[in-house]
Design a protein around this motif. Structure first.
Motif, PDB file in Angstrom:
ATOM      1  N   ALA A 132      -7.151 -55.759  27.598  1.00 21.65           N
ATOM      2  CA  ALA A 132      -8.113 -56.997  27.754  1.00 21.65           C
ATOM      3  C   ALA A 132      -8.201 -57.140  29.254  1.00 21.65           C
ATOM      4  N   VAL A 133      -9.558 -57.114  29.720  1.00 23.08           N
ATOM      5  CA  VAL A 133      -9.946 -57.186  31.245  1.00 23.08           C
ATOM      6  C   VAL A 133     -10.837 -58.394  31.277  1.00 23.08           C
ATOM      7  N   ASN A 134     -10.816 -58.860  32.742  1.00 25.16           N
ATOM      8  CA  ASN A 134     -11.326 -60.085  32.977  1.00 25.16           C
ATOM      9  C   ASN A 134     -12.850 -60.039  33.162  1.00 25.16           C
ATOM     10  N   PRO A 135     -13.774 -60.948  33.342  1.00 19.71           N
ATOM     11  CA  PRO A 135     -15.145 -60.874  33.478  1.00 19.71           C
ATOM     12  C   PRO A 135     -15.452 -59.733  35.018  1.00 19.71           C
ATOM     13  N   GLU A 136     -14.395 -60.075  35.878  1.00 17.32           N
ATOM     14  CA  GLU A 136     -14.556 -59.540  37.327  1.00 17.32           C
ATOM     15  C   GLU A 136     -14.536 -57.901  37.144  1.00 17.32           C
ATOM     16  N   THR A 137     -13.373 -57.583  36.226  1.00 17.64           N
ATOM     17  CA  THR A 137     -13.364 -56.149  36.260  1.00 17.64           C
ATOM     18  C   THR A 137     -14.412 -55.589  35.352  1.00 17.64           C
ATOM     19  N   ILE A 138     -14.814 -56.250  34.364  1.00 14.49           N
ATOM     20  CA  ILE A 138     -16.084 -55.811  33.753  1.00 14.49           C
ATOM     21  C   ILE A 138     -17.251 -55.398  34.572  1.00 14.49           C
ATOM     22  N   GLN A 139     -17.297 -56.456  35.502  1.00 10.63           N
ATOM     23  CA  GLN A 139     -18.469 -56.348  36.453  1.00 10.63           C
ATOM     24  C   GLN A 139     -18.440 -54.995  37.368  1.00 10.63           C
ATOM     25  N   ALA A 140     -16.972 -54.835  37.865  1.00  7.80           N
ATOM     26  CA  ALA A 140     -16.654 -53.717  38.612  1.00  7.80           C
ATOM     27  C   ALA A 140     -16.926 -52.331  37.796  1.00  7.80           C
ATOM     28  N   LEU A 141     -16.526 -52.280  36.779  1.00  2.00           N
ATOM     29  CA  LEU A 141     -16.904 -51.241  35.727  1.00  2.00           C
ATOM     30  C   LEU A 141     -18.282 -51.067  35.518  1.00  2.00           C
ATOM     31  N   GLU A 142     -19.119 -51.884  35.287  1.00  9.89           N
ATOM     32  CA  GLU A 142     -20.538 -51.697  35.072  1.00  9.89           C
ATOM     33  C   GLU A 142     -21.038 -51.270  36.436  1.00  9.89           C
ATOM     34  N   ALA A 143     -20.755 -51.792  37.551  1.00 12.07           N
ATOM     35  CA  ALA A 143     -21.429 -51.379  38.777  1.00 12.07           C
ATOM     36  C   ALA A 143     -20.935 -49.901  38.807  1.00 12.07           C
TER      37      ALA A 143
ATOM     38  N   GLY B  77     -23.529 -43.218  37.141  1.00  7.83           N
ATOM     39  CA  GLY B  77     -23.951 -42.694  36.215  1.00  7.83           C
ATOM     40  C   GLY B  77     -23.117 -42.022  35.052  1.00  7.83           C
ATOM     41  N   VAL B  78     -21.907 -42.638  35.193  1.00  2.53           N
ATOM     42  CA  VAL B  78     -20.690 -42.286  34.288  1.00  2.53           C
ATOM     43  C   VAL B  78     -20.652 -42.956  33.293  1.00  2.53           C
ATOM     44  N   SER B  79     -19.647 -42.563  32.423  1.00  4.54           N
ATOM     45  CA  SER B  79     -19.288 -43.292  31.257  1.00  4.54           C
ATOM     46  C   SER B  79     -18.265 -44.271  31.684  1.00  4.54           C
ATOM     47  N   LEU B  80     -18.164 -45.239  30.522  1.00  2.00           N
ATOM     48  CA  LEU B  80     -16.931 -46.232  30.804  1.00  2.00           C
ATOM     49  C   LEU B  80     -15.763 -45.786  31.243  1.00  2.00           C
ATOM     50  N   THR B  81     -15.356 -44.531  30.527  1.00  2.54           N
ATOM     51  CA  THR B  81     -14.014 -43.866  30.227  1.00  2.54           C
ATOM     52  C   THR B  81     -13.947 -43.458  31.764  1.00  2.54           C
ATOM     53  N   GLU B  82     -15.139 -42.755  32.327  1.00  2.00           N
ATOM     54  CA  GLU B  82     -14.940 -42.099  33.592  1.00  2.00           C
ATOM     55  C   GLU B  82     -14.871 -43.158  34.796  1.00  2.00           C
ATOM     56  N   ALA B  83     -15.614 -44.412  34.619  1.00  2.00           N
ATOM     57  CA  ALA B  83     -15.500 -45.505  35.516  1.00  2.00           C
ATOM     58  C   ALA B  83     -14.125 -46.076  35.616  1.00  2.00           C
ATOM     59  N   VAL B  84     -13.511 -46.195  34.563  1.00  2.00           N
ATOM     60  CA  VAL B  84     -12.166 -46.981  34.410  1.00  2.00           C
ATOM     61  C   VAL B  84     -10.943 -45.813  35.236  1.00  2.00           C
ATOM     62  N   ARG B  85     -11.347 -44.465  34.915  1.00  2.00           N
ATOM     63  CA  ARG B  85     -10.524 -43.220  35.626  1.00  2.00           C
ATOM     64  C   ARG B  85     -10.547 -43.497  37.234  1.00  2.00           C
TER      65      ARG B  85
END
Length: 88
Positions: free
Chosen positions: A29-40, A46-54
């Motif tokens: 579970a992640v907070n909204p700030e983490t979601i924003q960082a991942l989306e950025a 131009g990477v996937s969510l998995t690659e952004a997390v990595r």
């Protein structure tokens, strides 16, 4: 310690090690700030969510190890301006 050793990147294993170990799935579970960082990262790179997390975990690991293990300071330099980042 030599300058080369001080500036050497932290290694997380060899490519052969990564081939042997299958990825592990986790639910987090992640907070909204983490979601924003991942989306950025997804949008800019131009990477996937998995690659952004990595990538963000990898960046965080480098900073964490430098500060917690090596006692380093984190400095951000932009042009002539340098800021110290405090990590608790």
């Amino acid at each position: 310690m030599s300058a080369a050793a001080t500036n050497a990147p932290h290694q997380r294993g060899t490519p052969e090690d990564k081939k042997k170990t299958p990825p592990k799935r986790i639910n987090v579970a992640v907070n909204p700030e983490t979601i924003q960082a991942l989306e950025a990262v997804i949008e800019r790179e131009g990477v996937s969510l998995t690659e952004a997390v990595r990538r963000l975990i990898g960046y965080g690991e480098v900073v964490y190890e430098a500060v917690k293990r090596d006692g380093a300071e984190v400095l951000l330099k932009t042009g002539d301006s340098t800021k110290q980042v405090i990590i608790l």
